[in-house]
Design an enzyme around this catalytic site. Sequence first.
Site, PDB file in Angstrom:
ATOM      1  N   LEU A 140       1.069  -1.316   0.042  1.00 41.37           N
ATOM      2  CA  LEU A 140       0.117   0.041  -0.006  1.00 41.37           C
ATOM      3  C   LEU A 140       0.986   1.284   0.041  1.00 41.37           C
ATOM      4  CD1 LEU A 140      -2.658  -1.077   2.847  1.00 41.37           C
ATOM      5  CD2 LEU A 140      -3.174  -0.748   0.394  1.00 41.37           C
ATOM      6  N   GLY A 141       1.948   1.231   0.448  1.00 39.56           N
ATOM      7  CA  GLY A 141       2.965   2.221   0.681  1.00 39.56           C
ATOM      8  C   GLY A 141       4.321   1.955   1.378  1.00 39.56           C
ATOM      9  N   GLY A 143       7.154   3.516   4.276  1.00 38.74           N
ATOM     10  CA  GLY A 143       7.336   4.526   5.258  1.00 38.74           C
ATOM     11  C   GLY A 143       8.643   4.385   5.425  1.00 38.74           C
ATOM     12  N   PHE A 145      10.557   3.395   7.853  1.00 36.88           N
ATOM     13  CA  PHE A 145      11.141   2.089   8.427  1.00 36.88           C
ATOM     14  C   PHE A 145      10.776   0.951   7.785  1.00 36.88           C
ATOM     15  CE2 PHE A 145      11.053   5.138  12.036  1.00 36.88           C
ATOM     16  CZ  PHE A 145      12.445   5.332  12.379  1.00 36.88           C
ATOM     17  N   VAL A 148       4.166  -1.068   3.760  1.00 39.13           N
ATOM     18  CA  VAL A 148       2.745  -1.223   4.615  1.00 39.13           C
ATOM     19  C   VAL A 148       2.168  -1.936   3.360  1.00 39.13           C
ATOM     20  CG1 VAL A 148       0.718  -0.112   5.379  1.00 39.13           C
ATOM     21  CG2 VAL A 148       2.874   0.997   5.683  1.00 39.13           C
ATOM     22  N   LYS A 163       1.686  -2.752   8.779  1.00 37.48           N
ATOM     23  CA  LYS A 163       3.180  -1.982   8.309  1.00 37.48           C
ATOM     24  C   LYS A 163       4.218  -3.104   9.186  1.00 37.48           C
ATOM     25  CE  LYS A 163       4.417   2.652   9.811  1.00 37.48           C
ATOM     26  NZ  LYS A 163       3.701   3.977  10.544  1.00 37.48           N
ATOM     27  N   LYS A 259      -0.050  16.444   7.839  1.00 37.60           N
ATOM     28  CA  LYS A 259      -0.091  16.952   6.955  1.00 37.60           C
ATOM     29  C   LYS A 259      -0.861  16.098   5.924  1.00 37.60           C
ATOM     30  CE  LYS A 259       4.046  13.806   6.182  1.00 37.60           C
ATOM     31  NZ  LYS A 259       5.205  13.605   5.759  1.00 37.60           N
ATOM     32  N   THR A 295       7.686  17.777   9.324  1.00 38.63           N
ATOM     33  CA  THR A 295       7.866  17.843   8.016  1.00 38.63           C
ATOM     34  C   THR A 295       8.071  19.516   7.793  1.00 38.63           C
ATOM     35  OG1 THR A 295       6.354  15.778   7.507  1.00 38.63           O
ATOM     36  CG2 THR A 295       6.759  17.577   5.567  1.00 38.63           C
TER      37      THR A 295
END
Length: 458
Positions: A140-141, A143, A145, A148, A163, A259, A295
């Site tokens: 899915l994504g 990160g 570390f 996911v 994750k 964000k 960020t």
Amino acid sequence: MLAKYLAAGSRQNSPQEPRHSSRTRKEKKIPHRRAASNAGSPAVTRPSLDTGRIVTLETELISQEQNFKNEHKRTSSNDRKYTHSASAKSLGSFSDIETFKKEQEEQSKKEKILHSLLNSIKSGNLIPTNTNFYLIGKQLGKGAFGKVYLGLHRLTGLKVAIKTIDKSIIQDDRTRRKVFQEVYVMKKINHQNVIRLLEVFESPKHLMIVLEYSGGGDLLKLVKTRGSLTELEGKHIFSQLIEAIQACHTKNIIHRDVKLDNILITTDFTCIKLCDFGVSRSVKPGEKIYDQCGTPAYLAPEIIADRGYDPFYVDIWSMGVLLYAILTGTVPFRAKTLPELHKLILRCKYDMPDCLSLNAQDLIRRMLNPVPYMRISLEEMKIHPWFIDDENGFIEDSIIPRFAGGFMCSYRKTSEKEILMRMKGLGFPCEFVYQSLKFREINHVTATYYLLEISNMI
Ligand code: ATP
Ligand code: MG
């Protein structure tokens, strides 16, 4: 071991909450997280997770699929001989057979999991979750570390996000504390607008954090594809963000990375969910903190000033940047270099587009107040004229279907009784479920309970 430590409920000796690092190298160098020159945020170098159990699992899945195909090749060549026979016809198409076989296999896996869970409950020692309890799917994504993945909770068939964090990355104390901090913080929050932590477990190579799945993408993607949102859409989203941040602040948790990319949209587009508690932490009211993280484009000036700051106000500032970004399609502070960006933020220098309503402009200005304690509070936001005065009409041309109906979040939690009935139907003794919940334990039984609670499927 790791997962057991993280998942410990109050029944056992609660592990000491990790002290937050005073200032890590990663935090000190703000650009390390993300530098933003627009509403998006360039990626940072991330550790690779290309080896290990997940890959093995994927390979397993692929090989399982391959087995199915081989199996079907065999079946189909045999079947071809009988193509015209009535018996072959009655079996249906090959894809039906394939689906049927997969379903049978899944069902037997589910039964095995249930069997081993129930037996271990009977013997008084619940077995730890392992990777077989979930079917791991597409990525899915990615990160800071780890990656996911989409997962399927086998007992309920419901989707989750998993994750994965490579254990080799969390060998050093600082990184380990950061990961643990994320889990501790998420364990404390139970709110409809915050991604729910379901459970934590480990494979030989990875620590797995199982989260509520939100499949509608994030606000960054939405704003990038769609451009700025209308004020009415903004209101629907932002009112939920206020609730999410309030849920954190009332538990003395600051998020510190509010964000666009950390606001997920649910699969049915009815709700937003705050995610990514990677730099969040618990604080004591009145405590001054010195960590520098977040960020760049969303950083409050007091963080950049580096003289210590009162924690809760920094989330309000980032919310101001986020509201500006939703309504204009870009962040208020943009510069080519980080020092230039810092200068702009410290001077609070940004353009306010005339096209925004006066109420929206006022709300943004009140959040982007350089004096932290002068910033509008969450309670004041809720009664700001932007929410109160403006008409709450129907958004006829909204690209987001549910937003068009003027939704405020159609979320309904399933009642405790309904879930307990369902758990009982699966075979779990009510008393065991009840005690696990009471002591806020995190295990596969409570994960199943929470998943049923948030899924609204009963
Ligand atoms: P970073 O700090 O670099 O933002 P991270 O390690 O904290 O990353 P997350 O931001 O939590 O990781 O997750 C990375 C990506 O994975 C998200 O941007 C999102 O696309 C996807 N993702 C994370 N959690 C979920 C979820 N619960 N449901 C759906 N997608 C998710
Ligand atoms: Mg993130």
